[in-house]
Design a protein around this motif. Structure first.
Motif, mmCIF file in Angstrom:
data_model
loop_
_atom_site.group_PDB
_atom_site.id
_atom_site.type_symbol
_atom_site.label_atom_id
_atom_site.label_comp_id
_atom_site.label_asym_id
_atom_site.label_seq_id
_atom_site.Cartn_x
_atom_site.Cartn_y
_atom_site.Cartn_z
ATOM 1 N N GLU A 254 -2.148 5.483 8.289
ATOM 2 C CA GLU A 254 -1.530 4.687 7.232
ATOM 3 C C GLU A 254 -1.223 3.273 7.708
ATOM 4 O OE1 GLU A 254 1.510 6.448 4.817
ATOM 5 O OE2 GLU A 254 0.659 8.463 5.021
ATOM 6 N N TYR B 186 -4.389 1.300 7.582
ATOM 7 C CA TYR B 186 -4.694 0.992 6.180
ATOM 8 C C TYR B 186 -3.790 -0.125 5.668
ATOM 9 C CZ TYR B 186 -5.390 1.736 1.154
ATOM 10 O OH TYR B 186 -5.668 1.578 -0.192
ATOM 11 N N GLY C 79 0.306 5.512 1.363
ATOM 12 C CA GLY C 79 -0.590 6.485 1.986
ATOM 13 C C GLY C 79 -1.807 5.799 2.577
ATOM 14 N N THR C 80 -2.979 6.423 2.374
ATOM 15 C CA THR C 80 -4.247 5.789 2.771
ATOM 16 C C THR C 80 -5.170 5.659 1.560
ATOM 17 O OG1 THR C 80 -5.130 7.968 3.357
ATOM 18 C CG2 THR C 80 -4.169 6.661 5.148
ATOM 19 N N TYR C 81 -4.548 5.643 0.362
ATOM 20 C CA TYR C 81 -5.365 5.718 -0.850
ATOM 21 C C TYR C 81 -4.978 4.699 -1.914
ATOM 22 C CZ TYR C 81 -1.156 8.253 -2.168
ATOM 23 O OH TYR C 81 0.153 8.588 -2.391
ATOM 24 N N TYR C 82 -3.816 4.054 -1.784
ATOM 25 C CA TYR C 82 -3.396 3.162 -2.866
ATOM 26 C C TYR C 82 -3.110 1.765 -2.341
ATOM 27 C CZ TYR C 82 -0.872 1.017 -6.708
ATOM 28 O OH TYR C 82 -0.484 0.155 -7.698
ATOM 29 N N HIS C 83 -3.767 0.781 -2.949
ATOM 30 C CA HIS C 83 -3.556 -0.628 -2.646
ATOM 31 C C HIS C 83 -2.944 -1.265 -3.882
ATOM 32 C CE1 HIS C 83 -5.471 -4.857 -1.972
ATOM 33 N NE2 HIS C 83 -4.227 -4.816 -1.516
ATOM 34 N N SER D 211 0.827 -1.205 0.000
ATOM 35 C CA SER D 211 0.000 0.000 0.000
ATOM 36 C C SER D 211 0.858 1.250 0.000
ATOM 37 C CB SER D 211 -0.919 -0.006 1.235
ATOM 38 O OG SER D 211 -0.163 -0.246 2.413
#
Length: 398
Positions: free
Chosen positions: A110, A113, A71-75, A69
């Protein structure tokens, strides 16, 4: 590690009829520029089991770290596949999270996540989940805040059952973020890689342009100094560096001086043979055809194994067989032009059903190590509810 880097400043023994021949102890020293560990991400695409198997057998790769992953936006969409195929190749698998935080609160978000994505991808509990610290956000953040942030990331991922480490560059180490001795994975890409660097840490990433036969594109590779990225298991149990065919294919990497099974090896010293070997004395099972390789199990008199290859090394005749876990194991069948340690019977193919008869003193743990499988697999395959309750003479399928 991230392809958009802003970085980088620039007692083993063989038992023979009551006599024990002692071999040198395996040390933790490694030569420079080993391809012990590779890290992957979407930049490398979906890796196959055969990709990882070739890396293991030809280059001595023992562990993989795949991007989970950012940040908190990309997997990373390749993570689940790469975890599965690395495991099928018998490699230790770990993950990393590319940090974008600039505060303790951001690091906590993060970490949560990263844990959620790692669990969704099937990253095994107790694997290492790395904080990849190399972004502009950390560069603009005071060092004391970065240190607090990574400690919060560590707390969250350890609470979830993963182990923590930090990845950063040589130029950032202890200037942008603290990396205490005994921890850390440090990136530095010098022109000369014939000397060990960052030996006080877990690993040194020494290039981002390694190419492997059978895989497409460039890869980041690292040299390991301990067993942290192999689940605290001896890293050479995956494959011995001395048993690889093609340790490197670029001029900046140092060749392995240990004899290998390369294309120049005489066919009389390295040949395929499918046969069954039955021991007539107690013999050690090793991770490479060498008396200095790690001992992982033993075969007792009367026990048999099916092997697929023969090596003549160090004056011994070695049988190679594939364990259930996908790792090769080796047993000395005798002394070249001398004593035989058992009998050989050639077969056309491997038996379809594999079984093991429990002997006095066996435990599921010792049997699993010998066969290259796991206690849980033996339990599920044989309907064993209590792992501590097995019987002499009992036949186990595996």
């Amino acid at each position: 590690m991230n392809k958009k880097k802003l970085l980088l400043g620039v007692t083993a023994s063989i038992m023979l009829a009551g006599a024990i021949v002692t071999a040198p102890q395996v040390t933790s020293d490694v030569e420079a520029a080993r391809t012990d560990m590779v890290d992957t991400s979407n930049h490398n695409g979906y890796m196959t089991t055969s990709n990882f198997t070739a890396m293991r057998d030809q280059y001595g790769v023992k562990a993989v770290v795949t991007k989970i992953s950012e940040g908190t936006y990309y997997h990373d969409y390749t993570a689940k596949n790469n975890i599965s195929t690395a495991q099928q190749a018998g490699l230790y698998i770990n993950g990393y999270h590319f940090a974008r935080w600039s505060s303790v609160e951001g690091a906590r978000a993060e970490a949560n996540y990263a844990v959620a994505m790692a669990k969704a991808d099937g990253l095994p509990i107790n694997a290492v989940l790395v904080a990849d610290v190399e972004a502009t956000q950390q560069q603009r953040t005071p060092k004391n805040i970065n240190d607090l942030a990574v400690m919060e990331f560590k707390r969250v991922i350890e609470q979830a059952g993963y182990r923590y480490d930090i990845y950063t560059s040589q130029s950032w180490k202890n200037s942008v973020v603290s990396v205490p001795n005994g921890t850390g994975w440090i990136a530095q890409y010098p022109y000369n890689v014939t000397a060990d660097r960052h030996t006080q840490h877990h690993a040194w990433q020494w290039t981002s342009t390694m190419q492997f036969n059978g895989s497409y594109g460039n890869f980041d590779v690292s040299q390991l100094y301990d067993n942290y990225y192999t689940g605290d298991q001896n890293k050479n149990a995956v494959i011995s560096n001395g048993d690889t065919v093609d340790v490197n294919n670029q001029t900046e990497a140092k060749n392995d001086s240990t004899p290998t099974t390369s294309a120049t090896t005489s066919k009389d010293e390295d040949y395929a043979q499918n046969a069954v070997f039955t021991a007539n004395t107690t013999l050690n099972v090793r991770t490479a055809p060498s008396t200095s390789a790690q001992v992982v199990a033993q075969y007792a008199p009367g026990e048999s194994l099916t092997y697929d290859h023969v090596y003549i090394k160090g004056g011994y005749v070695w049988a190679r067989y594939m364990s259930y876990s996908g790792s090769y194991h080796y047993v000395a069948m005798g002394v070249m032009n001398g004593q035989e340690y058992g009998t050989r019977r050639q077969v056309v193919s491997r038996p379809q059903v594999r079984s093991y008869q429990v002997r006095s003193g066996d435990t599921l743990g010792t049997i699993a190590r010998k066969l290259g499988t796991t206690v849980s697999h033996l339990q599920s395959t044989n309907g064993i509810r209590n792992a501590n309750l097995i019987y002499t003479g009992q036949t186990l399928r595996y």
